[in-house]
Design a protein around this motif. Structure first.
Motif, PDB file in Angstrom:
ATOM      1  N   GLN A   1       0.755  -1.190  -0.217  1.00 16.67           N
ATOM      2  CA  GLN A   1       0.204   0.181  -0.213  1.00 16.67           C
ATOM      3  C   GLN A   1       0.324   1.142   0.086  1.00 16.67           C
ATOM      4  N   ALA A   2       0.360   2.262  -0.643  1.00 17.44           N
ATOM      5  CA  ALA A   2       1.265   3.405  -0.641  1.00 17.44           C
ATOM      6  C   ALA A   2       1.610   4.042   1.173  1.00 17.44           C
ATOM      7  N   VAL A   3       2.180   5.105   1.229  1.00 15.16           N
ATOM      8  CA  VAL A   3       1.813   5.764   2.611  1.00 15.16           C
ATOM      9  C   VAL A   3       2.056   7.031   2.071  1.00 15.16           C
ATOM     10  N   GLU A   4       2.245   8.153   2.386  1.00 13.67           N
ATOM     11  CA  GLU A   4       1.860   9.171   2.366  1.00 13.67           C
ATOM     12  C   GLU A   4       3.517  10.188   2.912  1.00 13.67           C
ATOM     13  N   TYR A   5       4.298  10.739   2.635  1.00 16.58           N
ATOM     14  CA  TYR A   5       5.123  11.422   3.279  1.00 16.58           C
ATOM     15  C   TYR A   5       5.299  12.735   2.447  1.00 16.58           C
ATOM     16  N   TYR A   6       5.083  13.574   1.563  1.00 14.44           N
ATOM     17  CA  TYR A   6       5.587  14.836   1.586  1.00 14.44           C
ATOM     18  C   TYR A   6       4.015  15.561   0.525  1.00 14.44           C
ATOM     19  N   TYR A   7       3.670  16.256  -0.005  1.00 11.29           N
ATOM     20  CA  TYR A   7       2.496  17.058  -0.782  1.00 11.29           C
ATOM     21  C   TYR A   7       2.313  18.302  -1.355  1.00 11.29           C
ATOM     22  N   LYS A   8       3.301  18.921  -2.017  1.00 10.15           N
ATOM     23  CA  LYS A   8       3.160  19.946  -2.288  1.00 10.15           C
ATOM     24  C   LYS A   8       3.135  20.463  -4.182  1.00 10.15           C
ATOM     25  N   MET A   9       1.789  21.492  -3.886  1.00  9.12           N
ATOM     26  CA  MET A   9       0.841  21.685  -4.942  1.00  9.12           C
ATOM     27  C   MET A   9       0.832  23.515  -5.545  1.00  9.12           C
ATOM     28  N   PRO A  10       0.941  23.878  -6.552  1.00  5.82           N
ATOM     29  CA  PRO A  10       1.062  25.336  -6.809  1.00  5.82           C
ATOM     30  C   PRO A  10      -0.885  25.750  -6.646  1.00  5.82           C
ATOM     31  N   ALA A  11      -0.824  27.181  -6.180  1.00  8.93           N
ATOM     32  CA  ALA A  11      -2.379  27.797  -5.414  1.00  8.93           C
ATOM     33  C   ALA A  11      -3.078  27.494  -6.692  1.00  8.93           C
ATOM     34  N   ASP A  12      -4.685  27.653  -6.678  1.00  8.35           N
ATOM     35  CA  ASP A  12      -5.265  27.987  -8.350  1.00  8.35           C
ATOM     36  C   ASP A  12      -5.515  26.945  -8.486  1.00  8.35           C
TER      37      ASP A  12
ATOM     38  N   ALA B   1      -8.160  24.865  -8.619  1.00  3.69           N
ATOM     39  CA  ALA B   1      -9.541  24.512  -9.200  1.00  3.69           C
ATOM     40  C   ALA B   1      -9.600  24.984 -10.471  1.00  3.69           C
ATOM     41  N   GLU B   2      -8.619  25.686 -11.522  1.00  2.00           N
ATOM     42  CA  GLU B   2      -8.353  26.490 -12.955  1.00  2.00           C
ATOM     43  C   GLU B   2      -7.513  25.750 -13.164  1.00  2.00           C
ATOM     44  N   ARG B   3      -6.877  24.816 -12.926  1.00  2.00           N
ATOM     45  CA  ARG B   3      -5.352  24.264 -13.332  1.00  2.00           C
ATOM     46  C   ARG B   3      -5.768  22.407 -14.303  1.00  2.00           C
ATOM     47  N   ASP B   4      -5.285  22.513 -15.592  1.00  2.00           N
ATOM     48  CA  ASP B   4      -5.211  20.668 -15.700  1.00  2.00           C
ATOM     49  C   ASP B   4      -3.697  20.302 -15.110  1.00  2.00           C
ATOM     50  N   VAL B   5      -3.909  18.750 -14.756  1.00  2.00           N
ATOM     51  CA  VAL B   5      -3.061  18.009 -13.615  1.00  2.00           C
ATOM     52  C   VAL B   5      -2.587  17.102 -14.729  1.00  2.00           C
ATOM     53  N   ILE B   6      -2.134  17.129 -14.914  1.00  2.00           N
ATOM     54  CA  ILE B   6      -0.935  15.634 -15.280  1.00  2.00           C
ATOM     55  C   ILE B   6      -0.114  14.730 -14.403  1.00  2.00           C
ATOM     56  N   ALA B   7      -0.422  13.811 -13.677  1.00  2.00           N
ATOM     57  CA  ALA B   7      -0.051  12.930 -12.345  1.00  2.00           C
ATOM     58  C   ALA B   7       1.587  12.067 -13.431  1.00  2.00           C
ATOM     59  N   VAL B   8       2.540  12.186 -13.213  1.00  2.00           N
ATOM     60  CA  VAL B   8       3.881  11.556 -13.721  1.00  2.00           C
ATOM     61  C   VAL B   8       4.640  10.644 -12.983  1.00  2.00           C
ATOM     62  N   ASP B   9       4.307   9.111 -13.272  1.00  2.00           N
ATOM     63  CA  ASP B   9       5.612   7.708 -12.375  1.00  2.00           C
ATOM     64  C   ASP B   9       5.925   7.344 -13.280  1.00  2.00           C
TER      65      ASP B   9
ATOM     66  N   VAL C   1      -3.461   5.677  -6.872  1.00  2.00           N
ATOM     67  CA  VAL C   1      -5.131   5.743  -6.503  1.00  2.00           C
ATOM     68  C   VAL C   1      -4.279   6.972  -5.445  1.00  2.00           C
ATOM     69  N   ALA C   2      -3.570   6.836  -4.334  1.00  2.00           N
ATOM     70  CA  ALA C   2      -3.639   8.271  -3.460  1.00  2.00           C
ATOM     71  C   ALA C   2      -3.440   8.814  -3.638  1.00  2.00           C
ATOM     72  N   ALA C   3      -2.215   9.093  -4.388  1.00  2.00           N
ATOM     73  CA  ALA C   3      -2.254   9.882  -5.113  1.00  2.00           C
ATOM     74  C   ALA C   3      -3.287  11.149  -5.739  1.00  2.00           C
ATOM     75  N   ILE C   4      -3.619  10.487  -6.943  1.00  2.00           N
ATOM     76  CA  ILE C   4      -5.140  10.920  -7.287  1.00  2.00           C
ATOM     77  C   ILE C   4      -5.871  11.243  -6.303  1.00  2.00           C
ATOM     78  N   ASP C   5      -6.718  10.910  -5.706  1.00  2.00           N
ATOM     79  CA  ASP C   5      -6.683  10.979  -3.877  1.00  2.00           C
ATOM     80  C   ASP C   5      -6.648  12.408  -3.864  1.00  2.00           C
ATOM     81  N   LYS C   6      -5.563  12.892  -3.624  1.00  2.00           N
ATOM     82  CA  LYS C   6      -5.213  14.171  -2.817  1.00  2.00           C
ATOM     83  C   LYS C   6      -5.386  15.070  -3.813  1.00  2.00           C
ATOM     84  N   LEU C   7      -4.835  14.708  -5.376  1.00  2.00           N
ATOM     85  CA  LEU C   7      -5.106  15.660  -6.719  1.00  2.00           C
ATOM     86  C   LEU C   7      -6.784  16.182  -6.388  1.00  2.00           C
ATOM     87  N   LYS C   8      -7.408  15.045  -6.169  1.00  2.00           N
ATOM     88  CA  LYS C   8      -9.125  15.623  -6.542  1.00  2.00           C
ATOM     89  C   LYS C   8      -8.986  16.405  -5.474  1.00  2.00           C
ATOM     90  N   ALA C   9      -8.922  16.009  -3.831  1.00  2.00           N
ATOM     91  CA  ALA C   9      -9.665  17.139  -3.051  1.00  2.00           C
ATOM     92  C   ALA C   9      -9.143  18.730  -3.058  1.00  2.00           C
TER      93      ALA C   9
END
Length: 215
Positions: free
Chosen positions: A116-127, A129-137, A147-155
């Motif tokens: 299972q994935a365990v989170e230790y860091y999360y940092k995104m730009p501001a605003d 709600a007006e941005r398109d995101v491409i998650a890369v791995d 799934v865990a990363a996209i859960d955080k991004l959707k929030a």
């Protein structure tokens, strides 16, 4: 487990240059320097596919000869969300194509016992709600990290999310689609299966170790 048939939400990038460079990366004799270089080149090539449907708007442009209407990308800057640590190996190639994109990071590690994935860091730009995101791995293996990363991004409520990888296992695709059926997956290969340790077969080994020369 057999490879799933690509669907409108699973985009298998089969361009000959992409497949050629991926074959070179799979070679166990490839050095870290070679692996990193190929990864950057592959990310750059795949950037064209994953951004193919980005929204544009027509703007007035003054050429040396006349004024015209021509397309520019619409809305706030794109965000590349790197899933640490291996996702960072794709950033240089992506930013060569979209140099003005913002970059966010999601730090996750896979518990060796539960996978299972365990989170230790999360940092995104501001605003967001007006941005398109491409998650890369580079790897979509069990799918738990994605799934865990996209859960955080959707929030954060972005306008859209896509997932970009080099290799995907059928199990990872199934897990990600079950949790987030609205998120398109872009991959250069859909490999055969996972082994008992959650590694993709035939795969290319641990992408993070091969990028950074660690074990």
């Amino acid at each position: 487990m057999s490879a799933p048939t690509p669907t409108p939400q699973v985009h298998h990038v089969t361009h000959p240059l992409v497949q050629h460079k991926l074959t070179l990366m799979r070679n166990k004799e490839a050095s870290s320097t070679t692996f990193r270089t190929l990864l950057g080149e592959l990310a750059m090539l795949m950037a064209y596919e994953v951004t193919r449907d980005m929204p544009v708007q027509m703007v007035e442009t003054h050429t040396p000869l006349e004024t015209m209407q021509s397309p520019m990308i619409d809305g706030k800057k794109l965000v590349f969300a790197s899933i640490l640590r291996a996702g960072n190996g794709m950033l240089d190639g992506l930013l060569r194509v979209v140099p003005n994109a913002r970059v966010g990071h999601v730090g996750l590690y896979r518990d060796p016992q539960t996978l299972q994935a365990v989170e230790y860091y999360y940092k995104m730009p501001a605003d967001m709600a007006e941005r398109d995101v491409i998650a890369v791995d580079p790897m979509l293996a069990t799918g738990h990290s994605a799934v865990a990363a996209i859960d955080k991004l959707k929030a954060a409520g972005p306008r859209s999310i896509k997932f970009l990888c080099l290799l995907a296992a059928p199990e990872g695709i199934a897990t990600l689609q079950a949790a987030h059926p609205d998120v398109p997956i872009y991959t250069a290969a859909i490999d055969r299966e996972l082994n008992d340790h959650g590694y993709i077969l035939p795969g290319l080994g641990d992408a993070g170790d091969r990028i950074f020369g660690t074990k």
